[in-house]
Design a protein around this motif. Structure first.
Motif, PDB file in Angstrom:
ATOM      1  N   PRO A  51      -5.683  11.566  -3.949  1.00 38.22           N
ATOM      2  CA  PRO A  51      -4.666  10.640  -4.440  1.00 38.22           C
ATOM      3  C   PRO A  51      -3.586  10.408  -3.397  1.00 38.22           C
ATOM      4  CG  PRO A  51      -4.380  12.810  -5.417  1.00 38.22           C
ATOM      5  CD  PRO A  51      -5.642  12.867  -4.627  1.00 38.22           C
ATOM      6  N   SER A  52      -2.823   9.353  -3.633  1.00 39.42           N
ATOM      7  CA  SER A  52      -1.736   9.021  -2.704  1.00 39.42           C
ATOM      8  C   SER A  52      -0.765  10.193  -2.588  1.00 39.42           C
ATOM      9  CB  SER A  52      -1.004   7.784  -3.235  1.00 39.42           C
ATOM     10  OG  SER A  52       0.121   7.536  -2.442  1.00 39.42           O
ATOM     11  N   GLY A  53      -0.376  10.510  -1.382  1.00 41.58           N
ATOM     12  CA  GLY A  53       0.596  11.569  -1.152  1.00 41.58           C
ATOM     13  C   GLY A  53      -0.016  12.943  -1.022  1.00 41.58           C
ATOM     14  N   CYS A  54      -1.357  13.038  -1.078  1.00 38.73           N
ATOM     15  CA  CYS A  54      -1.963  14.359  -1.028  1.00 38.73           C
ATOM     16  C   CYS A  54      -2.088  14.887   0.392  1.00 38.73           C
ATOM     17  CB  CYS A  54      -3.333  14.333  -1.700  1.00 38.73           C
ATOM     18  SG  CYS A  54      -4.558  13.444  -0.723  1.00 38.73           S
ATOM     19  N   GLY A  55      -1.954  13.996   1.398  1.00 37.56           N
ATOM     20  CA  GLY A  55      -1.943  14.489   2.775  1.00 37.56           C
ATOM     21  C   GLY A  55      -3.080  14.004   3.638  1.00 37.56           C
ATOM     22  N   LYS A  56      -3.678  12.875   3.257  1.00 42.52           N
ATOM     23  CA  LYS A  56      -4.773  12.344   4.078  1.00 42.52           C
ATOM     24  C   LYS A  56      -4.262  11.950   5.472  1.00 42.52           C
ATOM     25  CE  LYS A  56      -5.661   9.084   1.056  1.00 42.52           C
ATOM     26  NZ  LYS A  56      -4.695   9.437  -0.007  1.00 42.52           N
ATOM     27  N   SER A  57      -3.132  11.225   5.493  1.00 38.25           N
ATOM     28  CA  SER A  57      -2.590  10.800   6.790  1.00 38.25           C
ATOM     29  C   SER A  57      -2.147  12.001   7.615  1.00 38.25           C
ATOM     30  CB  SER A  57      -1.410   9.843   6.578  1.00 38.25           C
ATOM     31  OG  SER A  57      -1.834   8.703   5.868  1.00 38.25           O
ATOM     32  N   THR A  58      -1.601  13.003   6.938  1.00 42.47           N
ATOM     33  CA  THR A  58      -1.170  14.202   7.654  1.00 42.47           C
ATOM     34  C   THR A  58      -2.361  14.875   8.332  1.00 42.47           C
ATOM     35  OG1 THR A  58       0.558  14.495   6.002  1.00 42.47           O
ATOM     36  CG2 THR A  58       0.053  16.392   7.397  1.00 42.47           C
ATOM     37  N   LEU A  59      -3.471  14.955   7.591  1.00 42.76           N
ATOM     38  CA  LEU A  59      -4.685  15.557   8.166  1.00 42.76           C
ATOM     39  C   LEU A  59      -5.150  14.779   9.392  1.00 42.76           C
ATOM     40  CD1 LEU A  59      -7.139  17.446   8.114  1.00 42.76           C
ATOM     41  CD2 LEU A  59      -8.216  15.868   6.500  1.00 42.76           C
ATOM     42  N   LEU A 116      -4.613   3.291  12.359  1.00 37.44           N
ATOM     43  CA  LEU A 116      -3.456   3.718  11.568  1.00 37.44           C
ATOM     44  C   LEU A 116      -3.452   3.008  10.225  1.00 37.44           C
ATOM     45  CD1 LEU A 116      -0.791   3.646  14.393  1.00 37.44           C
ATOM     46  CD2 LEU A 116      -1.709   5.663  13.259  1.00 37.44           C
ATOM     47  N   GLN A 117      -2.908   3.718   9.234  1.00 31.23           N
ATOM     48  CA  GLN A 117      -2.854   3.147   7.884  1.00 31.23           C
ATOM     49  C   GLN A 117      -2.100   1.820   7.892  1.00 31.23           C
ATOM     50  OE1 GLN A 117      -1.367   5.905   5.001  1.00 31.23           O
ATOM     51  NE2 GLN A 117      -1.951   4.617   3.287  1.00 31.23           N
ATOM     52  N   THR A 118      -1.067   1.758   8.714  1.00 30.18           N
ATOM     53  CA  THR A 118      -0.235   0.553   8.751  1.00 30.18           C
ATOM     54  C   THR A 118      -0.606  -0.355   9.922  1.00 30.18           C
ATOM     55  OG1 THR A 118       1.337   2.009   9.833  1.00 30.18           O
ATOM     56  CG2 THR A 118       1.762   1.452   7.537  1.00 30.18           C
ATOM     57  N   ILE A 155       4.554   6.083  14.322  1.00 28.72           N
ATOM     58  CA  ILE A 155       3.347   5.362  13.923  1.00 28.72           C
ATOM     59  C   ILE A 155       3.240   5.184  12.421  1.00 28.72           C
ATOM     60  CG2 ILE A 155       1.983   5.991  15.942  1.00 28.72           C
ATOM     61  CD1 ILE A 155       0.753   8.215  14.360  1.00 28.72           C
ATOM     62  N   ARG A 156       4.064   5.919  11.660  1.00 26.20           N
ATOM     63  CA  ARG A 156       4.005   5.754  10.209  1.00 26.20           C
ATOM     64  C   ARG A 156       4.540   4.409   9.756  1.00 26.20           C
ATOM     65  NH1 ARG A 156       2.750  10.206   6.657  1.00 26.20           N
ATOM     66  NH2 ARG A 156       1.270  11.327   7.940  1.00 26.20           N
ATOM     67  N   ASP A 157       5.454   3.806  10.589  1.00 21.86           N
ATOM     68  CA  ASP A 157       6.054   2.562  10.102  1.00 21.86           C
ATOM     69  C   ASP A 157       5.740   1.349  10.962  1.00 21.86           C
ATOM     70  OD1 ASP A 157       9.031   4.410  10.623  1.00 21.86           O
ATOM     71  OD2 ASP A 157       7.806   3.413  12.141  1.00 21.86           O
TER      72      ASP A 157
HETATM   73  N1  LIG Z   1       8.060  13.503   7.926  1.00 18.13           N
HETATM   74  C1  LIG Z   1       7.838  14.085   6.735  1.00 18.13           C
HETATM   75  N2  LIG Z   1       8.674  15.043   6.294  1.00 18.13           N
HETATM   76  C2  LIG Z   1       8.468  15.647   5.116  1.00 18.13           C
HETATM   77  N3  LIG Z   1       7.466  15.354   4.321  1.00 18.13           N
HETATM   78  C3  LIG Z   1       6.595  14.398   4.692  1.00 18.13           C
HETATM   79  C4  LIG Z   1       6.733  13.722   5.920  1.00 18.13           C
HETATM   80  N4  LIG Z   1       5.726  12.843   6.048  1.00 18.13           N
HETATM   81  C5  LIG Z   1       4.990  12.960   4.922  1.00 18.13           C
HETATM   82  N5  LIG Z   1       5.508  13.884   4.122  1.00 18.13           N
HETATM   83  C6  LIG Z   1       4.970  14.307   2.841  1.00 18.13           C
HETATM   84  O1  LIG Z   1       3.658  14.780   3.084  1.00 18.13           O
HETATM   85  C7  LIG Z   1       2.845  14.442   2.015  1.00 18.13           C
HETATM   86  C8  LIG Z   1       1.568  13.851   2.520  1.00 18.13           C
HETATM   87  O2  LIG Z   1       1.850  12.598   3.119  1.00 18.13           O
HETATM   88  P1  LIG Z   1       0.675  11.695   3.642  1.00 18.13           P
HETATM   89  O3  LIG Z   1       1.285  10.502   4.267  1.00 18.13           O
HETATM   90  O4  LIG Z   1      -0.202  12.506   4.479  1.00 18.13           O
HETATM   91  O5  LIG Z   1      -0.052  11.275   2.315  1.00 18.13           O
HETATM   92  P2  LIG Z   1      -1.344  10.384   2.138  1.00 18.13           P
HETATM   93  O6  LIG Z   1      -2.370  11.225   1.501  1.00 18.13           O
HETATM   94  O7  LIG Z   1      -1.691   9.732   3.404  1.00 18.13           O
HETATM   95  O8  LIG Z   1      -0.850   9.295   1.093  1.00 18.13           O
HETATM   96  P3  LIG Z   1      -1.252   7.744   0.998  1.00 18.13           P
HETATM   97  O9  LIG Z   1      -2.584   7.721   0.395  1.00 18.13           O
HETATM   98  O10 LIG Z   1      -0.217   7.155   0.096  1.00 18.13           O
HETATM   99  O11 LIG Z   1      -1.188   7.224   2.357  1.00 18.13           O
HETATM  100  C9  LIG Z   1       3.615  13.491   1.135  1.00 18.13           C
HETATM  101  O12 LIG Z   1       3.968  14.201  -0.056  1.00 18.13           O
HETATM  102  C10 LIG Z   1       4.839  13.135   1.910  1.00 18.13           C
HETATM  103  O13 LIG Z   1       5.953  13.062   1.058  1.00 18.13           O
END
Ligand SMILES: Nc1ncnc2c1ncn2[C@@H]1O[C@H](COP(=O)(O)OP(=O)(O)OP(=O)(O)O)[C@@H](O)[C@H]1O
Ligand SMILES: [Mg+2]
Lengths: 234, 394
Positions: free
Chosen positions: A38-46, A93-95, B391-393
């Motif tokens: 789901p959104s916010g679970c950390g896919k982009s972070t990974l 990138l996602q964006t 790169i996030r924005d």
């Molecule tokens: N710079 C940051 N500082 C603190 N927390 C962050 C930061 N960037 C992201 N997060 C948190 O890390 C979590 C994972 O973010 P991420 O962007 O990886 O989600 P995602 O799975 O890619 O979501 P989406 O599907 O909406 O893109 C989110 O809860 C977000 O709030």
């Protein structure tokens, strides 16, 4: 080619804390995998971790292309990481992440130029496959969001990297185009024998594309923070 | 990372931000152009003044005051000094005039190298002269004319007179000698001196007492010109050391030189302050550029740009601004120069405002250097840009 073991990344503190745990992730050349959640679970972070742009906090093992990535981060070897990114990585990138001062052709060709590679027609071929041939002279600002994502896919593939990372590459596309782009991306990656990690919330599309799916699951901890863990393929 | 590629990417980004780029160019030109005008005025006025002094030989003349006793050998020796451009003996007051037509003309000895006769033929022997402008006007004489010079003396209460024909070789320009004068070979003046002393001048067939050849002629004074403006004061000091009082233009020269020095100091103070201001502006500009372009810079980082390449990206853009601003400023200065030179009344060949090619060169190098350093200082923050931030924005 890519091998991670017990890699942790935390962001924020207290109830705002978010932690990602990767117990194990290994990819051979040409291997493809989808990450869903789901959104916010950390896919982009990974993906940022895999793209060598985000420093991990704890590393059991992090190997990419026979290099100890954990060691490079600890030693703050930015230029070594940059060189690895430039040569072996393609990141959608996602964006989008397109450069506004270059037109579409310039954006797609840039990774090859940075490596000093001649244009062997792959830029035009990629544009053809991704259906953006008639947009080549436009600035990114004049493209639709979906078109931008396709340009970003083309850029990630242009220099034939060994690892292609794609963050929601089809999120802004209609189902038909989504399938086409996903297929083009996977085909090209297969052609180049590139490993491929695709983050998406569209699990059916991932499964329809024949990708093994790995889920990120979240759990709220006692301190109010969130810990997300990358699960095994299912 | 190839420099040409970075420079070309930087140029494309610079061009896309045309408005902001134009602003930074204008900000720089607003400092450089006035500085060029200021320096042009300083250089133009000062060099006009010193040129005026340098081209007028009268400034370099050293005139002995009171009578002296000089042998021709001594004066010849003076003429050979490295700081002296011309020296010739003067005869006594008694031989200082000649009657030509209805006019009494001042007679001056001359020889090759006389700065007053610069570029004119030098009269030689007893029958050639050069007339000053006013003398030629009064006598209605022109080069090539033959005139009669008369010399009178009193012997035992009787007035005697001898005459000789002389040819006008040339006429001096007005600014070289403003009085009624006649320039001739020293021999003619010595002949007049001998004749008025009551002696005979065999060369001209003038009768009189036999002059003793044994006794060496003694001259009361000389005409002497320093080689350059800077030689005037040392020569004055030299003559003072010889117990000889001289009159020089050393004061005027010193005044102009100190004016030039003071104007230089004023200019460099203003230039220093302005450049410091420009440096601060460029530094701030570079900081703002790094902040504004954070997303693009982090994408470039993601694609594998090293810190050095990112820094180069920022610096090259500052250099583009500096280069364009320098050219623009030179153009603006050119306009100002034309206007100023029209505004200030002046002698032909002199400029109120003037710059040499090397001044433009130095200005260009200085502007590029200051911009590069300012951009490097301001752009140092790119080292801290992480690919993951921006790169996030985008
Ligand atoms: N710079 C940051 N500082 C603190 N927390 C962050 C930061 N960037 C992201 N997060 C948190 O890390 C979590 C994972 O973010 P991420 O962007 O990886 O989600 P995602 O799975 O890619 O979501 P989406 O599907 O909406 O893109 C989110 O809860 C977000 O709030
Ligand atoms: Mg995401």
């Amino acid at each position: 080619m890519l091998n991670l073991c017990a890699v942790h990344k935390s962001r924020g503190v207290g109830s705002q804390r978010y932690s990602l745990v990767i117990p194990a992730l290994a990819l051979r050349a040409g291997e493809q995998v989808a990450i869903v959640g789901p959104s916010g679970c950390g896919k982009s972070t990974l993906l940022d971790l895999l793209a060598l742009v985000l420093a991990p906090d704890q590393v059991g093992q992090f190997e990419f292309h026979q290099q100890d990535i954990g060691g490079l981060w600890r030693a703050d070897q930015q230029s070594a990481l940059a060189a690895l990114r430039s040569r072996h990585l393609g990141y959608v990138l996602q964006t989008g992440g397109l450069l506004g001062f270059l037109d579409v052709r310039g954006n797609i060709a840039l990774p090859r130029q940075l490596l000093g590679l001649e244009d062997d027609g792959s830029v035009a071929r990629l544009a053809e496959q991704l259906g953006i041939s008639d947009q080549m002279g436009k600035p990114p600002a004049a493209l639709s969001v979906g078109q931008r994502q396709r340009v970003s896919c083309a850029r990630a593939l242009a220099h034939a990297p060994q690892l292609v990372l794609a963050d929601e590459p089809t999120a802004s596309l209609d189902p038909l185009n989504a399938e086409r782009v996903m297929q083009a991306l996977l085909d090209r990656a297969r052609e180049q024998r590139a490993a491929c990690v695709i983050a998406t919330h569209d699990e059916p599309l991932a499964r329809a594309s024949g990708l093994p799916v790995r889920r990120i699951s979240c759990r709220r901890d006692a301190d109010g923070g969130v810990t997300a863990t990358l699960g095994e393929a299912c | 990372m190839r420099i040409a590629l970075v420079a070309s990417l930087a140029w494309q980004d610079y061009r896309r931000d045309a408005w902001l780029s134009a602003c930074s160019v204008l900000a720089l030109a607003a400092v450089i152009a006035p500085l060029l005008v200021l320096f042009g005025l300083k250089f133009g006025l000062v060099s006009s003044l010193t040129e005026r002094l340098e081209t007028d030989p009268a400034t370099r003349e050293i005139i002995p005051l009171g009578g002296g006793r000089f042998s021709s050998a001594l004066i010849e020796q003076l003429g050979q000094r490295s700081d002296v451009s011309f020296a010739i003996p003067r005869t006594r007051q008694i031989a200082a005039t000649a009657q030509v037509g209805a006019r009494v003309l001042e007679m001056l000895p001359t020889a090759a190298g006389d700065p007053l006769l610069d570029g004119l033929p030098i009269p030689k022997g007893l029958d050639q002269i050069v007339l000053s402008h006013t003398a030629a006007e009064r006598l209605a004489a022109r080069p090539g004319d033959l005139l009669e010079a008369r010399f009178a003396r009193q012997v035992a209460g009787r007035v005697e007179e001898q005459r000789t024909r002389v040819q006008v070789l040339a006429v001096l320009p007005l600014e070289a000698f403003p009085r009624d004068g006649l320039f001739a070979d020293l021999a003619l003046l010595e002949a007049a001196e001998d004749y008025r002393d009551g002696g005979a001048v065999p060369a001209l067939g003038w009768p009189g007492d036999e002059m003793s050849a044994v006794e060496q002629r003694v001259y009361p004074a000389f005409r002497l010109y320093a080689r350059s403006l800077a030689d005037v004061e040392p020569l004055r000091v030299y003559f003072a050391g010889q117990n000889l009082l001289v009159s020089t233009q050393a004061n005027t020269i010193a005044q102009v030189q100190s004016l030039s020095r003071n104007l230089s100091i004023v200019f460099w103070i203003i230039a220093g302050l302005a450049l410091a201001g420009a440096f601060a502006a460029m530094l701030a500009g570079a900081l703002a550029a790094v902040a504004r372009k954070r997303r693009e810079l982090s994408v470039l980082r993601l694609l594998g740009f090293s810190t050095a390449a990112l820094l180069l990206f920022v610096m090259v853009q500052a250099l583009y601004s500096a280069g364009i601003a320098a050219v623009l400023s030179a153009g603006l200065y050119g306009l100002a120069e034309t206007g100023l030179n029209r505004l200030f009344v002046q002698v032909p060949g002199e400029h109120a405002s003037h710059l040499l090619a090397r001044h433009y060169g130095v200005a260009l190098v200085a502007v590029l250097g200051v911009s590069a350093v300012a951009a490097a200082c301001g752009g140092w923050r790119v080292a801290r840009i992480q690919a993951s931030e921006g790169i996030r924005d985008v």
